[in-house]
Design an enzyme around this catalytic site. Sequence first.
Site, PDB file in Angstrom:
ATOM      1  N   ARG A 102       0.958  -1.067  -0.010  1.00 11.99           N
ATOM      2  CA  ARG A 102      -0.026  -0.032   0.145  1.00 11.99           C
ATOM      3  C   ARG A 102       0.898   1.321  -0.021  1.00 11.99           C
ATOM      4  O   ARG A 102       1.559   1.376   0.960  1.00 11.99           O
ATOM      5  CB  ARG A 102      -0.730  -0.098   1.472  1.00 11.99           C
ATOM      6  CG  ARG A 102      -1.562   1.210   1.489  1.00 11.99           C
ATOM      7  CD  ARG A 102      -2.736   1.309   2.568  1.00 11.99           C
ATOM      8  NE  ARG A 102      -3.843   0.342   1.849  1.00 11.99           N
ATOM      9  CZ  ARG A 102      -5.009   0.670   2.426  1.00 11.99           C
ATOM     10  NH1 ARG A 102      -5.206   1.051   3.702  1.00 11.99           N
ATOM     11  NH2 ARG A 102      -6.022  -0.254   1.748  1.00 11.99           N
ATOM     12  N   HIS A 129      -7.375   0.945  -6.737  1.00 11.13           N
ATOM     13  CA  HIS A 129      -7.369  -0.035  -5.551  1.00 11.13           C
ATOM     14  C   HIS A 129      -8.162  -1.347  -5.935  1.00 11.13           C
ATOM     15  O   HIS A 129      -9.203  -1.420  -5.906  1.00 11.13           O
ATOM     16  CB  HIS A 129      -8.342   0.743  -4.433  1.00 11.13           C
ATOM     17  CG  HIS A 129      -8.287   0.027  -3.005  1.00 11.13           C
ATOM     18  ND1 HIS A 129      -7.435  -1.179  -2.641  1.00 11.13           N
ATOM     19  CD2 HIS A 129      -8.995   0.171  -1.897  1.00 11.13           C
ATOM     20  CE1 HIS A 129      -7.613  -1.365  -1.279  1.00 11.13           C
ATOM     21  NE2 HIS A 129      -8.440  -0.455  -0.956  1.00 11.13           N
ATOM     22  N   GLN A 132      -9.930  -4.020  -3.829  1.00  5.87           N
ATOM     23  CA  GLN A 132     -11.106  -3.667  -3.581  1.00  5.87           C
ATOM     24  C   GLN A 132     -12.204  -3.842  -4.408  1.00  5.87           C
ATOM     25  O   GLN A 132     -13.396  -4.213  -4.148  1.00  5.87           O
ATOM     26  CB  GLN A 132     -11.219  -2.041  -3.023  1.00  5.87           C
ATOM     27  CG  GLN A 132     -12.398  -1.565  -2.614  1.00  5.87           C
ATOM     28  CD  GLN A 132     -12.951  -1.964  -1.278  1.00  5.87           C
ATOM     29  OE1 GLN A 132     -12.003  -2.223  -0.345  1.00  5.87           O
ATOM     30  NE2 GLN A 132     -14.086  -2.675  -1.089  1.00  5.87           N
ATOM     31  N   ASP A 224     -17.410   6.956  -1.245  1.00  9.32           N
ATOM     32  CA  ASP A 224     -16.089   6.734  -0.472  1.00  9.32           C
ATOM     33  C   ASP A 224     -15.844   8.214   0.228  1.00  9.32           C
ATOM     34  O   ASP A 224     -16.440   9.116  -0.170  1.00  9.32           O
ATOM     35  CB  ASP A 224     -14.995   6.144  -1.388  1.00  9.32           C
ATOM     36  CG  ASP A 224     -13.715   6.114  -0.769  1.00  9.32           C
ATOM     37  OD1 ASP A 224     -13.671   5.917   0.457  1.00  9.32           O
ATOM     38  OD2 ASP A 224     -12.684   5.978  -1.359  1.00  9.32           O
ATOM     39  N   CYS A 264     -16.226   1.390   0.465  1.00  9.99           N
ATOM     40  CA  CYS A 264     -15.168   0.532   0.697  1.00  9.99           C
ATOM     41  C   CYS A 264     -14.692   0.564   2.084  1.00  9.99           C
ATOM     42  O   CYS A 264     -14.202  -0.438   2.520  1.00  9.99           O
ATOM     43  CB  CYS A 264     -13.814   1.044  -0.007  1.00  9.99           C
ATOM     44  SG  CYS A 264     -13.520   2.489   0.245  1.00  9.99           S
ATOM     45  N   ARG A 292     -13.346  -9.155   0.884  1.00  4.80           N
ATOM     46  CA  ARG A 292     -12.092  -8.899   0.412  1.00  4.80           C
ATOM     47  C   ARG A 292     -11.308 -10.105   0.802  1.00  4.80           C
ATOM     48  O   ARG A 292     -10.465 -10.533  -0.112  1.00  4.80           O
ATOM     49  CB  ARG A 292     -11.451  -7.726   1.572  1.00  4.80           C
ATOM     50  CG  ARG A 292     -12.003  -6.357   1.095  1.00  4.80           C
ATOM     51  CD  ARG A 292     -11.602  -5.699   0.020  1.00  4.80           C
ATOM     52  NE  ARG A 292     -10.153  -5.660  -0.051  1.00  4.80           N
ATOM     53  CZ  ARG A 292      -9.397  -4.412   0.389  1.00  4.80           C
ATOM     54  NH1 ARG A 292     -10.017  -3.559   0.976  1.00  4.80           N
ATOM     55  NH2 ARG A 292      -7.947  -4.512   0.229  1.00  4.80           N
TER      56      ARG A 292
HETATM   57  N1   CP Z   1     -11.291  -0.613   2.008  1.00  4.38           N
HETATM   58  C1   CP Z   1      -9.978  -0.536   2.631  1.00  4.38           C
HETATM   59  O1   CP Z   1      -8.776  -0.828   1.910  1.00  4.38           O
HETATM   60  O2   CP Z   1      -9.633  -0.641   3.954  1.00  4.38           O
HETATM   61  P1   CP Z   1      -8.419  -0.474   4.669  1.00  4.38           P
HETATM   62  O3   CP Z   1      -7.903   0.827   4.421  1.00  4.38           O
HETATM   63  O4   CP Z   1      -8.737  -0.482   6.149  1.00  4.38           O
HETATM   64  O5   CP Z   1      -7.439  -1.499   4.456  1.00  4.38           O
HETATM   65  N1  NVA Z   2     -10.062   6.463  -1.169  1.00  9.61           N
HETATM   66  C1  NVA Z   2      -9.485   6.055   0.296  1.00  9.61           C
HETATM   67  C2  NVA Z   2      -9.627   4.540   0.261  1.00  9.61           C
HETATM   68  C3  NVA Z   2      -9.372   3.866   1.625  1.00  9.61           C
HETATM   69  C4  NVA Z   2      -9.763   2.492   1.634  1.00  9.61           C
HETATM   70  C5  NVA Z   2      -8.137   6.390   0.538  1.00  9.61           C
HETATM   71  O1  NVA Z   2      -7.494   6.361  -0.434  1.00  9.61           O
HETATM   72  O2  NVA Z   2      -7.813   6.896   1.750  1.00  9.61           O
END
Ligand code: CP
Ligand code: NVA
Length: 307
Positions: A102, A129, A132, A224, A264, A292
């Site tokens: 990430r 993502h 997701q 989101d 999400c 997930r």
């Molecule tokens: N939806 C998602 O990716 O959640 P986290 O940021 O908790 O991993």
């Molecule tokens: N759009 C959000 C998604 C988190 C899972 C972010 O990038 O923070």
Amino acid sequence: MNHFLDVSDYSPAEIQDMLNLAVRLKQEYFAGGNSPLFKGKVLALIFQKPSLRTRVSFDMAMRHMGGDALYLSPSEIGLGKREAISDISRVLSGYVHGMMARVFDHAHIVELAKWSSVPVINGLSDYSHPCQAMADALTIQEKFGNLKGLTVTYVGDGNNVAVSLMHIAVMLGANFRIANPEGYDMPALAQEIGANLAAQSGAQISYLRDPHEAVKDAHVIYTDTWTSMGQEEETAKREAVFPPYQVNADLVREADKDAIVMHCLPAHRNHELTDDVADGPHSVIFPQAHNRLHAQKAVLARLFGVA
Ligand code: CP
Ligand code: NVA
């Protein structure tokens, strides 16, 4: 080397095939447990940002299937700060069987993959993502059978989650609409890729400003956070712009009567999504989060070449 950086790197048939595998692995898990297809395999989990779902679902996916996961926190390896990404990637390739990362900058996941001799999975970047999106498609499929001909509407910021949702939706034959304020459009590259994918499947994409127009008769309403990780200094500005894009009961009433509401997570309750909708009859946010686990097992199985 097979990586999983974006859903659009795969063909619609390959994505559907992975979703079918996810369905089978989910059934197997609830029928008494998964077979240990990942025995002896370790997945490194590299995080530059916080996570609940991504961290725990990948860790548990590995454990359920007989493997193991290794969590590497933001401060631990200093991706691109303490050490060059190209060096980290080549070192880790000799220790583990796969990496999930990430990152802030999408270029960093691409760089990690470029140098890796084991599969690399995008666990969220500033651009996309894809893990997701796999869980989202699985969830929509469970409700409606498949995505063909559905209308999937995203209301809010044209962010990473929106990009991957649009790509997977149109790949699988759903029409996609997004309503977002001016200045918060999806990146041009994502729109271009979306147009190509839609041309192949015959799906329509609509870029709108009015959330009411966007949700009319929609089968899926998705939202989101208005402020993604890494954009915290823009929070006040965004909180002023986005309230007309809140997914609330009035907006949901304008969609199809059997519409599902998705997010999400993490949700900022009573900002982008009201409590009554999040906890109401249209909401699938928790089954979506649980998916997930199952979707990622399928992705891992394909990348490891064991199913
Ligand atoms: N939806 C998602 O990716 O959640 P986290 O940021 O908790 O991993
Ligand atoms: N759009 C959000 C998604 C988190 C899972 C972010 O990038 O923070």
